[in-house]
Scaffold this motif. Structure first.
Motif, PDB file in Angstrom:
ATOM      1  N   LEU A  59       2.696   6.244  -7.784  1.00  0.00           N
ATOM      2  CA  LEU A  59       2.783   4.895  -8.351  1.00  0.00           C
ATOM      3  C   LEU A  59       3.980   4.837  -9.290  1.00  0.00           C
ATOM      4  O   LEU A  59       4.007   5.497 -10.323  1.00  0.00           O
ATOM      5  CB  LEU A  59       1.498   4.563  -9.107  1.00  0.00           C
ATOM      6  CG  LEU A  59       1.454   3.185  -9.777  1.00  0.00           C
ATOM      7  CD1 LEU A  59       1.490   2.074  -8.726  1.00  0.00           C
ATOM      8  CD2 LEU A  59       0.210   3.052 -10.654  1.00  0.00           C
ATOM      9  N   ALA A  60       4.975   4.039  -8.912  1.00  0.00           N
ATOM     10  CA  ALA A  60       6.199   3.929  -9.697  1.00  0.00           C
ATOM     11  C   ALA A  60       6.292   2.560 -10.345  1.00  0.00           C
ATOM     12  O   ALA A  60       5.757   1.568  -9.849  1.00  0.00           O
ATOM     13  CB  ALA A  60       7.417   4.166  -8.805  1.00  0.00           C
ATOM     14  N   GLY A  61       6.991   2.488 -11.472  1.00  0.00           N
ATOM     15  CA  GLY A  61       7.201   1.214 -12.154  1.00  0.00           C
ATOM     16  C   GLY A  61       7.930   1.442 -13.456  1.00  0.00           C
ATOM     17  O   GLY A  61       7.907   2.540 -14.021  1.00  0.00           O
ATOM     18  N   ASP A  62       8.597   0.403 -13.952  1.00  0.00           N
ATOM     19  CA  ASP A  62       9.318   0.516 -15.215  1.00  0.00           C
ATOM     20  C   ASP A  62       8.363   0.792 -16.367  1.00  0.00           C
ATOM     21  O   ASP A  62       7.163   0.478 -16.296  1.00  0.00           O
ATOM     22  CB  ASP A  62      10.087  -0.769 -15.503  1.00  0.00           C
ATOM     23  CG  ASP A  62      11.328  -0.904 -14.628  1.00  0.00           C
ATOM     24  OD1 ASP A  62      11.563  -0.012 -13.793  1.00  0.00           O
ATOM     25  OD2 ASP A  62      12.047  -1.901 -14.780  1.00  0.00           O
ATOM     26  N   ALA A  63       8.896   1.338 -17.430  1.00  0.00           N
ATOM     27  CA  ALA A  63       8.102   1.577 -18.634  1.00  0.00           C
ATOM     28  C   ALA A  63       7.534   0.261 -19.135  1.00  0.00           C
ATOM     29  O   ALA A  63       8.253  -0.727 -19.278  1.00  0.00           O
ATOM     30  CB  ALA A  63       8.960   2.217 -19.713  1.00  0.00           C
ATOM     31  N   ARG A 122       3.925   5.888  -1.254  1.00  0.00           N
ATOM     32  CA  ARG A 122       4.660   5.426  -2.439  1.00  0.00           C
ATOM     33  C   ARG A 122       4.335   3.955  -2.689  1.00  0.00           C
ATOM     34  O   ARG A 122       4.269   3.153  -1.765  1.00  0.00           O
ATOM     35  CB  ARG A 122       6.164   5.592  -2.248  1.00  0.00           C
ATOM     36  CG  ARG A 122       6.615   7.029  -2.262  1.00  0.00           C
ATOM     37  CD  ARG A 122       8.121   7.140  -2.135  1.00  0.00           C
ATOM     38  NE  ARG A 122       8.829   6.650  -3.307  1.00  0.00           N
ATOM     39  CZ  ARG A 122      10.151   6.768  -3.485  1.00  0.00           C
ATOM     40  NH1 ARG A 122      10.896   7.334  -2.534  1.00  0.00           N
ATOM     41  NH2 ARG A 122      10.729   6.309  -4.563  1.00  0.00           N
ATOM     42  N   MET A 123       4.142   3.620  -3.939  1.00  0.00           N
ATOM     43  CA  MET A 123       3.810   2.240  -4.303  1.00  0.00           C
ATOM     44  C   MET A 123       4.599   1.861  -5.552  1.00  0.00           C
ATOM     45  O   MET A 123       4.492   2.516  -6.592  1.00  0.00           O
ATOM     46  CB  MET A 123       2.300   2.114  -4.560  1.00  0.00           C
ATOM     47  CG  MET A 123       1.842   0.723  -4.910  1.00  0.00           C
ATOM     48  SD  MET A 123       0.022   0.673  -5.073  1.00  0.00           S
ATOM     49  CE  MET A 123      -0.194  -0.961  -5.812  1.00  0.00           C
ATOM     50  N   GLN A 124       5.417   0.831  -5.444  1.00  0.00           N
ATOM     51  CA  GLN A 124       6.221   0.360  -6.564  1.00  0.00           C
ATOM     52  C   GLN A 124       5.503  -0.810  -7.234  1.00  0.00           C
ATOM     53  O   GLN A 124       5.165  -1.803  -6.577  1.00  0.00           O
ATOM     54  CB  GLN A 124       7.603  -0.095  -6.082  1.00  0.00           C
ATOM     55  CG  GLN A 124       8.513  -0.620  -7.175  1.00  0.00           C
ATOM     56  CD  GLN A 124       9.033   0.485  -8.097  1.00  0.00           C
ATOM     57  OE1 GLN A 124       9.273   1.614  -7.650  1.00  0.00           O
ATOM     58  NE2 GLN A 124       9.193   0.167  -9.367  1.00  0.00           N
ATOM     59  N   LEU A 125       5.268  -0.710  -8.527  1.00  0.00           N
ATOM     60  CA  LEU A 125       4.593  -1.766  -9.266  1.00  0.00           C
ATOM     61  C   LEU A 125       5.652  -2.740  -9.779  1.00  0.00           C
ATOM     62  O   LEU A 125       6.443  -2.401 -10.661  1.00  0.00           O
ATOM     63  CB  LEU A 125       3.807  -1.181 -10.436  1.00  0.00           C
ATOM     64  CG  LEU A 125       2.777  -2.094 -11.105  1.00  0.00           C
ATOM     65  CD1 LEU A 125       1.710  -2.529 -10.116  1.00  0.00           C
ATOM     66  CD2 LEU A 125       2.144  -1.399 -12.306  1.00  0.00           C
ATOM     67  N   PRO A 126       5.682  -3.961  -9.244  1.00  0.00           N
ATOM     68  CA  PRO A 126       6.728  -4.903  -9.646  1.00  0.00           C
ATOM     69  C   PRO A 126       6.422  -5.532 -10.991  1.00  0.00           C
ATOM     70  O   PRO A 126       5.299  -5.434 -11.507  1.00  0.00           O
ATOM     71  CB  PRO A 126       6.684  -5.946  -8.521  1.00  0.00           C
ATOM     72  CG  PRO A 126       5.244  -5.960  -8.102  1.00  0.00           C
ATOM     73  CD  PRO A 126       4.768  -4.532  -8.236  1.00  0.00           C
ATOM     74  N   PRO A 127       7.399  -6.220 -11.589  1.00  0.00           N
ATOM     75  CA  PRO A 127       7.117  -6.962 -12.827  1.00  0.00           C
ATOM     76  C   PRO A 127       6.068  -8.038 -12.576  1.00  0.00           C
ATOM     77  O   PRO A 127       5.900  -8.525 -11.460  1.00  0.00           O
ATOM     78  CB  PRO A 127       8.478  -7.587 -13.188  1.00  0.00           C
ATOM     79  CG  PRO A 127       9.489  -6.760 -12.457  1.00  0.00           C
ATOM     80  CD  PRO A 127       8.818  -6.300 -11.200  1.00  0.00           C
ATOM     81  N   ARG A 179      -2.710  -8.445 -11.529  1.00  0.00           N
ATOM     82  CA  ARG A 179      -2.609  -7.193 -10.776  1.00  0.00           C
ATOM     83  C   ARG A 179      -3.744  -7.050  -9.770  1.00  0.00           C
ATOM     84  O   ARG A 179      -3.999  -5.938  -9.297  1.00  0.00           O
ATOM     85  CB  ARG A 179      -2.631  -6.001 -11.734  1.00  0.00           C
ATOM     86  CG  ARG A 179      -1.429  -5.889 -12.651  1.00  0.00           C
ATOM     87  CD  ARG A 179      -0.146  -5.751 -11.881  1.00  0.00           C
ATOM     88  NE  ARG A 179       1.006  -5.478 -12.728  1.00  0.00           N
ATOM     89  CZ  ARG A 179       2.260  -5.591 -12.349  1.00  0.00           C
ATOM     90  NH1 ARG A 179       2.531  -6.006 -11.106  1.00  0.00           N
ATOM     91  NH2 ARG A 179       3.256  -5.311 -13.169  1.00  0.00           N
ATOM     92  N   ASP A 180      -4.407  -8.113  -9.434  1.00  0.00           N
ATOM     93  CA  ASP A 180      -5.533  -8.006  -8.500  1.00  0.00           C
ATOM     94  C   ASP A 180      -5.089  -7.477  -7.146  1.00  0.00           C
ATOM     95  O   ASP A 180      -5.748  -6.620  -6.546  1.00  0.00           O
ATOM     96  CB  ASP A 180      -6.207  -9.368  -8.331  1.00  0.00           C
ATOM     97  CG  ASP A 180      -6.950  -9.798  -9.597  1.00  0.00           C
ATOM     98  OD1 ASP A 180      -7.214  -8.925 -10.436  1.00  0.00           O
ATOM     99  OD2 ASP A 180      -7.234 -10.996  -9.734  1.00  0.00           O
ATOM    100  N   ASP A 181      -3.962  -7.980  -6.656  1.00  0.00           N
ATOM    101  CA  ASP A 181      -3.488  -7.542  -5.336  1.00  0.00           C
ATOM    102  C   ASP A 181      -3.108  -6.064  -5.360  1.00  0.00           C
ATOM    103  O   ASP A 181      -3.443  -5.305  -4.435  1.00  0.00           O
ATOM    104  CB  ASP A 181      -2.278  -8.378  -4.900  1.00  0.00           C
ATOM    105  CG  ASP A 181      -2.661  -9.817  -4.569  1.00  0.00           C
ATOM    106  OD1 ASP A 181      -3.867 -10.078  -4.387  1.00  0.00           O
ATOM    107  OD2 ASP A 181      -1.755 -10.670  -4.512  1.00  0.00           O
ATOM    108  N   GLU A 182      -2.407  -5.654  -6.418  1.00  0.00           N
ATOM    109  CA  GLU A 182      -1.990  -4.249  -6.512  1.00  0.00           C
ATOM    110  C   GLU A 182      -3.205  -3.324  -6.664  1.00  0.00           C
ATOM    111  O   GLU A 182      -3.235  -2.225  -6.098  1.00  0.00           O
ATOM    112  CB  GLU A 182      -1.029  -4.052  -7.682  1.00  0.00           C
ATOM    113  CG  GLU A 182       0.353  -4.636  -7.472  1.00  0.00           C
ATOM    114  CD  GLU A 182       0.432  -6.103  -7.881  1.00  0.00           C
ATOM    115  OE1 GLU A 182      -0.646  -6.697  -8.136  1.00  0.00           O
ATOM    116  OE2 GLU A 182       1.540  -6.657  -7.927  1.00  0.00           O
ATOM    117  N   LEU A 183      -4.206  -3.782  -7.434  1.00  0.00           N
ATOM    118  CA  LEU A 183      -5.415  -2.972  -7.599  1.00  0.00           C
ATOM    119  C   LEU A 183      -6.145  -2.824  -6.275  1.00  0.00           C
ATOM    120  O   LEU A 183      -6.605  -1.720  -5.923  1.00  0.00           O
ATOM    121  CB  LEU A 183      -6.324  -3.610  -8.656  1.00  0.00           C
ATOM    122  CG  LEU A 183      -7.649  -2.899  -8.924  1.00  0.00           C
ATOM    123  CD1 LEU A 183      -7.413  -1.468  -9.394  1.00  0.00           C
ATOM    124  CD2 LEU A 183      -8.468  -3.684  -9.957  1.00  0.00           C
TER     125      LEU A 183
END
Length: 984
Positions: free
Chosen positions: A38-42, A212-217, A14-18
């Motif tokens: 910040l959105a993302g699946d459970a 808006r930021m979507q957190l991918p798998p 998650r370095d890039d997302e951080l």
């Protein structure tokens, strides 16, 4: 108020997302007023990412406030996350909250103590307008930002009440004059079409300053790293691959699956319960449709689901729409896919036993009616679960045939084995399967299991079927199984005697020129060649070739020709063998015969390797490996063997980084034995580089020593050096003895050529250690060295008796073993050879490895030759050999060899410069001798350890005493310790 999140799980992938998130809010740069959704699946890692963001903000001097929304259903407390925020603020800064609360009573209204049912008697909660609350919260945040940047984290907005959503809308629209950043997270998979947050997010996204930021798998590589970091012990690549595949990039799922692996559970109860919460939120019809879909697996077509769900068309469409809107199912073309595979597993596991059988029976009926499309694999699965065993067998065999046709031996093996388990059960075998050829099914299963990389399992199932054959079984069927047994035994190391099996098979097929006899002749020739019975192998192979040509059997012709080419090469005609192999490979490609093509390429690569043509051998092995992978047989015999030998060739050629790449099975799902073989090759590089921690992998690899001789030999050589170089000579010698014992048992031989290399390594370690032991113990070292050399000589003699051509590698190691034995006698001072004999032996050893060009061993041999040359006073040649060795050692990162060169070679002065600076009057060599003097060694012992003459040691000792002003050796040691010239 809930406790703040804390975790010891590392942040992985998650370095890039951080960095992106920190950049949006201005941490580490200019702080700004903004908001991030910040959105993302459970379970994908939102909380873990925010925890790291909070830590980064704290380190940058920001103030951070955290609030959570909780799942109270319709009873959620209004403004709950802000109550938590203000409550924590009151704990940390009570005076500030008291001052603000006095000026703005709405702040007090939100404090935790003011919102309890148990207020003091006579007290009543204050009534506040929403606008007052909104303004008060905004004011608090603005005031806090006056002292520095402020980060506000609000987690789990999908559970937020309407008041919280409205307050956030106000804060986003109003904005802040100071540096206030609000980051709010929510589960995107919870936002079904009617979810109240869905519309709010759409509105917020249009506000300036709201991002808006979507957190991918997580990527597969990141999940692998995560699992490795949290799993306590070693984890096989197959198990790791399964976790990665099932987790589908979800960090929480990965962690739970690791726990499941440790406790031996398919799906942890807690995880299953969490997943089923989503199912419970659906209406009855939607649950019914989802349960039916779960019986199909991860994906099901609309037509097939409609046939089994038990709902009319309108009800099914409404049910599916509900499941899709709730993010349980995802439409893909004309099918529906579970949003996550584990959700499908959880729903399926939740079905009642009778419910499962009924649904699977409905699927069978639909597929057998041909009203909907489906595969044999689907039919087989549903038939087994519906207890329709006759349909399950026929469908499983067809599914296995389909899988083999498209290069899927692992799937084929699974289907065949399931069918074989039913057909081969004489007690519970159902009626209606009399037409199934049990012997043919066993052979198909064995071939698929072997191609999937499980030779021992293939062998075992054939043995089981042979043992279960009734007495009235015809000779042809018994011969077919014996031939399959012999073939399986030849493909892997086993105590099963392949030659006995093929001899009996040949007797059973008779003398008639049949297809079965041609095949038996071919495999019998192979078995004879494997036992080094060259004349017999030649005779049977020629008969197989003739009969194969007569009956038009290209596979038999190719196999027999390959055996003859191997015999030709062993007899000393490698050029003719090469031409033959090249023709076999070309013809096999024209015929589309992948098995023959891979076998031919494998032997062609081995021919080049034995001749010392390493570059050409590597090219052929790489080609074979790629071809095996392209045809779906990466773990099958010959294709996988080529991958292993490509790594071995790269190791010998000094391309050690390539070895690491070739042996890396990350992202693959190798059979356990394949992983062990590749791991054994990788250990050779670890040994060369002195990576002693590689010994932690030894027990896992050692478990295969009694099953695969190649694993034993490869890892055994590495173990001898790793243990020996780390000072544990006893362990190094035990490794040697265990490897020799396991290989001779497996291969049913008294000796083997690789024993020469193992013996040379062991004698070399004895020679390294003998100067360090007392004189009384050295005789035992010499006796052990004599026995090792005798075994190596016997291995060479037996190879010559069998008229087997020994290539440059075997010759080089034999000469090295002789040289190491002389070094052992010289270093031990027992029956010491003259220096000219020692020099000649090591010069011959260097010449041997120059011919074979084993880069590391050539460098190690040169290092030891340099010592001999220096002891003879030949400084220039000694320096030349040491410098060549040092260049290779540096390039390879071979630290043990570099240490040897620092201690013994002409470059010692450079490596010991730091020690020399302690006292400029002592040379590096004098420092070295001084340490041995202080340890109580005699001049003779020092001479043997440093491979110099006793006279030279005496001169050095005299110089040391004079420089230190000492009257004797004891005083010199004492003075040296006081001056800091000696170190433990």
């Amino acid at each position: 108020m809930p406790a703040l999140h804390s975790t010891t799980t590392p942040l992985v992938g998650r370095d890039d997302e951080l960095d992106q998130l920190a950049g949006l809010v201005g941490i580490g740069a200019t702080a700004v007023s903004c908001a991030v959704l910040l959105a993302g699946d459970a379970g994908v890692g939102k909380t873990r990412l925010l925890s790291e963001l909070r830590d980064r903000a704290d380190r940058s001097g920001w103030r951070t406030l955290v609030g959570h929304c909780l799942d109270f259903g319709d009873s959620a407390l209004p403004y709950l996350p802000f109550t938590e925020i203000l409550g924590r603020l009151a704990q940390a800064s009570p005076d500030f909250v008291a001052d603000v609360g006095a000026a703005h009573p709405a702040v007090r209204h939100l404090l935790p103590g003011q919102r309890l049912l148990s207020l003091p008697e006579g007290a009543a909660p204050e009534t506040m307008e929403r606008s007052e609350i909104f303004e008060a919260v905004h004011l608090v945040l603005e005031r806090l930002a006056e002292d520095g940047p402020l980060l506000v984290l609000v987690e789990d907005l999908h559970w937020a009440d309407q008041s919280t959503r409205d307050l956030l809308s106000f804060l986003f629209m109003r904005g802040f004059t100071g540096p206030v950043a609000v980051v709010a997270s929510y589960r995107s998979d919870d936002l079904h079409r009617r979810h109240p947050l869905r519309g709010a997010v759409a509105q917020w996204s249009r506000i300036p300053g709201v991002h808006r930021m979507q957190l991918p798998p997580l990527t597969d590589a990141s999940v692998r790293s995560l699992v490795r970091s949290i799993h306590a012990g070693p984890l096989g690549e197959g198990a790791l691959h399964t976790i990665v595949e099932r987790a589908e990039g979800n960090a929480f799922f990965a962690e739970e699956l690791v726990v499941a692996t440790e406790i031996g559970s398919a799906l942890p109860d807690d995880l299953a319960a969490l997943l089923l919460v989503r199912l419970d939120q659906l209406d009855d019809a939607a649950r019914q449709a989802v349960r039916a879909a779960a019986c199909a697996g991860r994906q099901v077509s609309h037509e097939l689901l409609a046939a089994v769900a038990g709902l009319d068309a309108g009800s099914l469409e409404r049910a599916l729409r509900s499941a899709v809107e709730s993010n349980v199912l995802v439409p893909v073309g004309g099918s529906y896919v579970f949003r996550h595979a584990l959700l499908a597993e959880a729903v399926y596991d939740d079905l009642l036993p009778g419910e499962r059988v009924r649904l699977h029976a409905a699927y069978c009926e639909a597929l057998l009616s041909h009203a909907v499309d489906g595969t044999a694999a689907e039919l087989a699965r549903h038939a087994r679960a519906a207890h329709d065993l006759v349909t399950a067998v026929t469908a499983s065999i067809e599914a296995g045939d389909d899988a083999m046709a498209v290069g899927g031996p692992e799937d084929a093996a699974r289907h065949y084995e399931l069918a074989l388990g039913i057909v081969g059960d004489p007690v519970n075998r159902p009626r209606g399967l009399d037409d199934v050829d049990l012997v043919a099914l066993t052979i198909r299963t064995s071939d698929a299991v072997m191609s999937a990389g499980h030779p021992h399992r293939a062998l075992a199932l054939v043995q089981d079927q042979l043992a279960a054959l009734p007495d009235d079984t015809c000779d042809a069927d018994r011969a077919r199984l014996l031939m399959t047994l012999g073939t399986a035994a030849l493909m892997g190391d086993t105590t099963v005697n392949a030659l006995e099996a093929t001899t009996e098979a040949l007797r059973l097929v008779g003398q008639e020129p049949t297809v079965l006899r041609a095949k038996a002749l071919s495999v019998h020739a192979h078995a004879n060649a494997d036992r080094q019975r060259a004349d017999e192998a030649m005779r049977w192979a020629q008969q197989a070739l003739g009969l194969g040509e007569q009956l038009g059997l290209p596979r038999v012709v190719a196999d027999a020709t390959t055996t003859l080419a191997r015999l030709e090469e062993r007899a000393g005609n490698p050029e003719q063998s090469q031409r033959t192999f090249e023709k076999i490979v070309a013809q096999a490609r024209d015929d589309g015969d992948v098995v023959t093509e891979l076998r031919g390429l494998h032997h062609l690569g081995a021919l080049h390797y034995e001749a010392g043509n390493l570059a050409e051998a590597r090219r052929v092995y790489d080609e074979t490996t790629a071809r095996a992978a392209a045809t779906g047989r990466p773990w099958a015999p010959y294709g996988f063997d080529a991958r292993v030998l490509a790594a071995v060739t790269a190791y010998v050629a000094g391309e050690w980084d390539d070895v690491t790449r070739i042996t890396d099975v990350s992202g693959e799902a190798p059979p356990e034995m394949a992983e062990a073989v590749l791991g054994a090759v990788g250990m050779a590089v670890a040994a060369g580089r002195g990576q002693v921690d590689a010994l932690e992998r030894m027990p896992r690899i050692r478990a295969w020593w009694d099953k695969d001789g190649f694993v034993s030999i490869l890892s055994g050589g590495a173990g001898i050096d790793l243990y020996g170089d780390s000072g544990d000579l006893d362990a190094a010698l035990r490794v040697h003895d265990e490897v020799v014992g396991s290989v001779t048992r497996l291969w049913q031989v008294d000796s083997f050529l690789a024993q020469i290399r193992l013996g040379a390594l062991a004698v070399g370690q004895l020679a390294n250690h003998v100067p360090r032991v007392a004189a009384a113990e050295r005789e035992a070292y010499l006796r052990r060295g004599d026995a090792l050399l005798a075994a190596a000589r016997e291995s060479m003699r037996r190879a010559e008796v069998r008229q087997r051509r020994v290539g440059p590698e075997g010759v080089a190691w034999m000469v090295r073993a002789e040289a190491e034995h002389l070094r052992l006698r010289w270093a031990g001072g027992v029956d010491s050879p003259d220096e000219d004999t020692l020099r000649a032996a090591w010069e011959q050893a260097v010449a041997g490895f120059e011919t074979f060009r084993h880069e590391f061993e050539l460098a190690r041999t040169r290092s030891r030759l340099s010592v001999v040359l220096r002891s003879l006073g030949q400084a220039a040649p000694a320096r030349e050999q040491a410098d060549l060795a040092r260049e290779t050692a540096h390039r390879l990162g071979a630290e043990p060899l570099l240490t040897e060169l620092r201690t013994l070679g002409p470059g010692a002065a450079r490596s010991r410069g730091e020690a020399a600076r302690h006292d400029d009057t002592l040379t590096p060599r004098e420092h070295e001798i001084l340490a041995l003097v202080a340890a109580g060694r005699t001049n003779g012992e020092i001479a043997r350890q440093l491979f110099i003459s006793t006279k030279t040691v005496s001169v050095h000792v005299s110089n040391i005493l004079a420089k230190l002003g000492a009257a004797g050796r004891t005083e010199a040691a004492a003075l040296a310790r006081r001056r800091g010239l000696l170190h433990d």
